[in-house]
Scaffold this motif. Structure first.
Motif, PDB file in Angstrom:
ATOM      1  N   LEU A  89       0.839  -1.208   0.000  1.00  0.00           N
ATOM      2  CA  LEU A  89       0.000   0.000   0.000  1.00  0.00           C
ATOM      3  C   LEU A  89       0.874   1.259   0.000  1.00  0.00           C
ATOM      4  O   LEU A  89       0.616   2.211  -0.747  1.00  0.00           O
ATOM      5  CB  LEU A  89      -0.926  -0.018   1.225  1.00  0.00           C
ATOM      6  CG  LEU A  89      -1.977   1.083   1.323  1.00  0.00           C
ATOM      7  CD1 LEU A  89      -2.923   1.084   0.133  1.00  0.00           C
ATOM      8  CD2 LEU A  89      -2.786   0.935   2.628  1.00  0.00           C
ATOM      9  N   SER A  90       1.921   1.247   0.815  1.00  0.00           N
ATOM     10  CA  SER A  90       2.843   2.389   0.905  1.00  0.00           C
ATOM     11  C   SER A  90       3.478   2.669  -0.454  1.00  0.00           C
ATOM     12  O   SER A  90       3.614   3.824  -0.874  1.00  0.00           O
ATOM     13  CB  SER A  90       3.924   2.085   1.948  1.00  0.00           C
ATOM     14  OG  SER A  90       4.836   3.150   2.041  1.00  0.00           O
ATOM     15  N   LYS A 105      12.867   5.548   1.667  1.00  0.00           N
ATOM     16  CA  LYS A 105      13.846   4.903   2.563  1.00  0.00           C
ATOM     17  C   LYS A 105      13.185   3.797   3.388  1.00  0.00           C
ATOM     18  O   LYS A 105      13.756   2.724   3.594  1.00  0.00           O
ATOM     19  CB  LYS A 105      14.474   5.955   3.487  1.00  0.00           C
ATOM     20  CG  LYS A 105      15.650   5.439   4.293  1.00  0.00           C
ATOM     21  CD  LYS A 105      16.307   6.556   5.085  1.00  0.00           C
ATOM     22  CE  LYS A 105      17.554   6.057   5.805  1.00  0.00           C
ATOM     23  NZ  LYS A 105      18.189   7.130   6.587  1.00  0.00           N
ATOM     24  N   GLY A 106      11.971   4.065   3.853  1.00  0.00           N
ATOM     25  CA  GLY A 106      11.243   3.057   4.619  1.00  0.00           C
ATOM     26  C   GLY A 106      10.979   1.811   3.785  1.00  0.00           C
ATOM     27  O   GLY A 106      11.146   0.679   4.251  1.00  0.00           O
ATOM     28  N   LEU A 107      10.591   2.034   2.536  1.00  0.00           N
ATOM     29  CA  LEU A 107      10.325   0.904   1.627  1.00  0.00           C
ATOM     30  C   LEU A 107      11.616   0.121   1.344  1.00  0.00           C
ATOM     31  O   LEU A 107      11.599  -1.103   1.255  1.00  0.00           O
ATOM     32  CB  LEU A 107       9.723   1.414   0.314  1.00  0.00           C
ATOM     33  CG  LEU A 107       8.261   1.869   0.398  1.00  0.00           C
ATOM     34  CD1 LEU A 107       7.875   2.679  -0.834  1.00  0.00           C
ATOM     35  CD2 LEU A 107       7.321   0.669   0.550  1.00  0.00           C
ATOM     36  N   ASP A 108      12.748   0.838   1.217  1.00  0.00           N
ATOM     37  CA  ASP A 108      14.031   0.180   0.910  1.00  0.00           C
ATOM     38  C   ASP A 108      14.573  -0.614   2.098  1.00  0.00           C
ATOM     39  O   ASP A 108      15.073  -1.725   1.933  1.00  0.00           O
ATOM     40  CB  ASP A 108      15.083   1.218   0.483  1.00  0.00           C
ATOM     41  CG  ASP A 108      14.759   1.836  -0.875  1.00  0.00           C
ATOM     42  OD1 ASP A 108      13.911   1.260  -1.597  1.00  0.00           O
ATOM     43  OD2 ASP A 108      15.328   2.898  -1.208  1.00  0.00           O
ATOM     44  N   THR A 109      14.481  -0.016   3.304  1.00  0.00           N
ATOM     45  CA  THR A 109      15.093  -0.651   4.482  1.00  0.00           C
ATOM     46  C   THR A 109      14.146  -1.627   5.185  1.00  0.00           C
ATOM     47  O   THR A 109      14.593  -2.547   5.870  1.00  0.00           O
ATOM     48  CB  THR A 109      15.503   0.422   5.528  1.00  0.00           C
ATOM     49  OG1 THR A 109      14.313   1.134   5.942  1.00  0.00           O
ATOM     50  CG2 THR A 109      16.515   1.399   4.961  1.00  0.00           C
ATOM     51  N   TYR A 125      10.326   0.781   8.467  1.00  0.00           N
ATOM     52  CA  TYR A 125       8.984   1.339   8.681  1.00  0.00           C
ATOM     53  C   TYR A 125       8.336   1.509   7.311  1.00  0.00           C
ATOM     54  O   TYR A 125       9.028   1.515   6.288  1.00  0.00           O
ATOM     55  CB  TYR A 125       9.060   2.711   9.382  1.00  0.00           C
ATOM     56  CG  TYR A 125       9.899   3.712   8.618  1.00  0.00           C
ATOM     57  CD1 TYR A 125       9.343   4.498   7.595  1.00  0.00           C
ATOM     58  CD2 TYR A 125      11.266   3.847   8.871  1.00  0.00           C
ATOM     59  CE1 TYR A 125      10.124   5.381   6.855  1.00  0.00           C
ATOM     60  CE2 TYR A 125      12.055   4.729   8.133  1.00  0.00           C
ATOM     61  CZ  TYR A 125      11.475   5.484   7.131  1.00  0.00           C
ATOM     62  OH  TYR A 125      12.236   6.354   6.383  1.00  0.00           O
ATOM     63  N   TYR A 126       7.008   1.651   7.301  1.00  0.00           N
ATOM     64  CA  TYR A 126       6.281   1.960   6.059  1.00  0.00           C
ATOM     65  C   TYR A 126       5.344   3.123   6.347  1.00  0.00           C
ATOM     66  O   TYR A 126       4.677   3.143   7.380  1.00  0.00           O
ATOM     67  CB  TYR A 126       5.480   0.745   5.570  1.00  0.00           C
ATOM     68  CG  TYR A 126       6.344  -0.470   5.351  1.00  0.00           C
ATOM     69  CD1 TYR A 126       7.408  -0.436   4.449  1.00  0.00           C
ATOM     70  CD2 TYR A 126       6.117  -1.646   6.070  1.00  0.00           C
ATOM     71  CE1 TYR A 126       8.225  -1.549   4.257  1.00  0.00           C
ATOM     72  CE2 TYR A 126       6.922  -2.762   5.883  1.00  0.00           C
ATOM     73  CZ  TYR A 126       7.982  -2.699   4.986  1.00  0.00           C
ATOM     74  OH  TYR A 126       8.796  -3.791   4.806  1.00  0.00           O
ATOM     75  N   LEU A 127       5.298   4.078   5.431  1.00  0.00           N
ATOM     76  CA  LEU A 127       4.474   5.272   5.639  1.00  0.00           C
ATOM     77  C   LEU A 127       3.231   5.238   4.759  1.00  0.00           C
ATOM     78  O   LEU A 127       3.228   4.643   3.689  1.00  0.00           O
ATOM     79  CB  LEU A 127       5.287   6.537   5.327  1.00  0.00           C
ATOM     80  CG  LEU A 127       6.561   6.746   6.165  1.00  0.00           C
ATOM     81  CD1 LEU A 127       7.268   8.035   5.752  1.00  0.00           C
ATOM     82  CD2 LEU A 127       6.271   6.761   7.667  1.00  0.00           C
ATOM     83  N   LYS A 128       2.178   5.887   5.234  1.00  0.00           N
ATOM     84  CA  LYS A 128       0.970   6.048   4.427  1.00  0.00           C
ATOM     85  C   LYS A 128       0.298   7.362   4.822  1.00  0.00           C
ATOM     86  O   LYS A 128       0.661   7.988   5.825  1.00  0.00           O
ATOM     87  CB  LYS A 128       0.011   4.870   4.589  1.00  0.00           C
ATOM     88  CG  LYS A 128      -0.566   4.695   5.974  1.00  0.00           C
ATOM     89  CD  LYS A 128      -1.480   3.470   6.050  1.00  0.00           C
ATOM     90  CE  LYS A 128      -2.778   3.676   5.310  1.00  0.00           C
ATOM     91  NZ  LYS A 128      -3.616   4.749   5.879  1.00  0.00           N
ATOM     92  N   LEU A 129      -0.664   7.783   4.027  1.00  0.00           N
ATOM     93  CA  LEU A 129      -1.361   9.037   4.320  1.00  0.00           C
ATOM     94  C   LEU A 129      -2.222   8.897   5.565  1.00  0.00           C
ATOM     95  O   LEU A 129      -2.759   7.833   5.852  1.00  0.00           O
ATOM     96  CB  LEU A 129      -2.264   9.435   3.140  1.00  0.00           C
ATOM     97  CG  LEU A 129      -1.574   9.770   1.820  1.00  0.00           C
ATOM     98  CD1 LEU A 129      -2.611   9.967   0.728  1.00  0.00           C
ATOM     99  CD2 LEU A 129      -0.711  11.025   1.956  1.00  0.00           C
ATOM    100  N   LYS A 136      15.399   5.336  15.336  1.00  0.00           N
ATOM    101  CA  LYS A 136      16.793   5.653  14.955  1.00  0.00           C
ATOM    102  C   LYS A 136      16.837   6.181  13.521  1.00  0.00           C
ATOM    103  O   LYS A 136      17.489   7.170  13.227  1.00  0.00           O
ATOM    104  CB  LYS A 136      17.666   4.396  15.075  1.00  0.00           C
ATOM    105  CG  LYS A 136      18.122   4.122  16.497  1.00  0.00           C
ATOM    106  CD  LYS A 136      19.288   3.127  16.526  1.00  0.00           C
ATOM    107  CE  LYS A 136      19.655   2.790  17.974  1.00  0.00           C
ATOM    108  NZ  LYS A 136      19.166   1.457  18.386  1.00  0.00           N
ATOM    109  N   THR A 137      16.147   5.488  12.618  1.00  0.00           N
ATOM    110  CA  THR A 137      16.159   5.896  11.202  1.00  0.00           C
ATOM    111  C   THR A 137      15.498   7.263  11.029  1.00  0.00           C
ATOM    112  O   THR A 137      15.890   8.041  10.167  1.00  0.00           O
ATOM    113  CB  THR A 137      15.415   4.856  10.334  1.00  0.00           C
ATOM    114  OG1 THR A 137      15.837   3.551  10.719  1.00  0.00           O
ATOM    115  CG2 THR A 137      15.710   5.030   8.862  1.00  0.00           C
TER     116      THR A 137
END
Length: 312
Positions: A245-246, A267-271, A274-278, A299-300
């Motif tokens: 979804l992110s 960065k979240g998707l690569d590492t 974490y994953y971000l969303k609206l 930390k990230t």
């Protein structure tokens, strides 16, 4: 006078998708709250709030005159209280996607609707839809068009599962683990977002066949899976689907993501930290984050303040 408290909300899943009948899941967020208040000590904010409430009262008056299905409000008491300086005393940030106008609408309905549907009743699906409809009509004063879900969540102070626009129900969500490493968190963009322009961009995009196909085949599909995973407590499945979804949001809802967050989203998707969303309509306000390891995510994202809203 100080009225009962009404809380902010977080739409965990379903932003934009619920316009096209995806599932959605909205939960109360008790960190922010507001109440109607009359006080002699008026600040600049309370004077402004009083003026906003005056305009909202006029909007309710108009609804009462023109809409035969709209309930009766005690407008005399409402006007008397406004003349006495009533305002909405709130810690809920405006333009942050956590339901500041929703809490206000819930408070006004609770105090001034004459034959109101109360939280103590047996809340049938029909009653929930009636409430949602009333709240949508009142909240349209702020946003131009409103689903009525934010005020409904604030009024009931219960998690709400949206199966479709005409099918909503209170939801039991898995209890939080105080010792859990995973979390849902809020990330402050530091920018106030406005709902109407974002919704306009979305509606323009909906005119394109490719965008409509993406919404149905990817966005709504992953949103529905996230809601099912979250409610059933399938954390592994949830993070797999939140990642998808992110990715879809980053590549198809770029205007809704503040430019300076594109890189940390990626960065979240690569590492996988974490994953971000609206959170809500985007454009600013809060961004919602999901992580299986909160300490690693902190930390990230050390340059940002994280507010935990749910622990796994």
């Amino acid at each position: 006078m100080k009225g009962p408290l009404f809380y902010s909300k977080i739409l965990l899943f379903g932003e934009y998708g619920i316009i096209k009948d995806s599932k959605g899941l909205s939960i109360p967020y008790n960190f922010y709250k507001g109440a109607l208040k009359i006080s002699d000590e008026l600040t600049e904010e309370s004077v402004q709030s009083n003026k906003n409430l005056e305009r909202l009262a006029t909007h309710i008056e108009l609804l009462q005159e023109t809409d035969k299905y709209f309930p009766q409000f005690d407008l005399i008491s409402l006007r008397d209280d406004l003349n006495a300086g009533m305002y909405f005393d709130s810690s809920i940030p405006q333009g942050y996607g956590v339901g500041s106008s929703g809490a206000l609408v819930a408070a006004v309905y609770d105090k001034y609707a004459i034959e109101k549907i109360t939280v103590l009743e047996n809340l049938t699906r029909e009653k929930l839809l009636i409430l949602k409809d009333i709240f949508g009509k009142i909240e349209s004063f702020f946003h131009g068009k409103s689903s009525g879900l934010d005020p409904l969540n604030s009024y009931l102070s219960l998690p709400i599962l949206i199966n479709s626009q005409q099918d909503i129900e209170p939801a039991g969500i898995p209890s939080q683990l105080a010792t859990g490493k995973g979390a849902v968190f809020l990330l402050d963009s530091g920018i106030v977002g406005e709902t109407a322009p974002m919704v306009n961009i979305f509606m323009e995009n909906m005119k394109q066949e490719g965008f409509r196909a993406m919404l149905k085949d990817k966005f709504v599909k992953y949103t529905d899976m996230c809601v099912e995973d979250f409610l059933s407590g399938d954390v592994k499945g949830l993070f797999g689907n939140v990642k998808k979804l992110s990715h879809v949001v980053l590549h198809n809802f770029k205007p809704m993501i503040p430019a300076q967050f594109h890189a940390i989203w990626e960065k979240g998707l690569d590492t996988g930290d974490y994953y971000l969303k609206l959170c809500g309509s985007g454009g600013g306000g809060y961004i919602l984050g999901f992580t299986e390891d909160l300490e690693k995510a902190k930390k990230t994202l050390e340059d940002y303040k994280l507010e935990v809203v749910y622990s796994f």
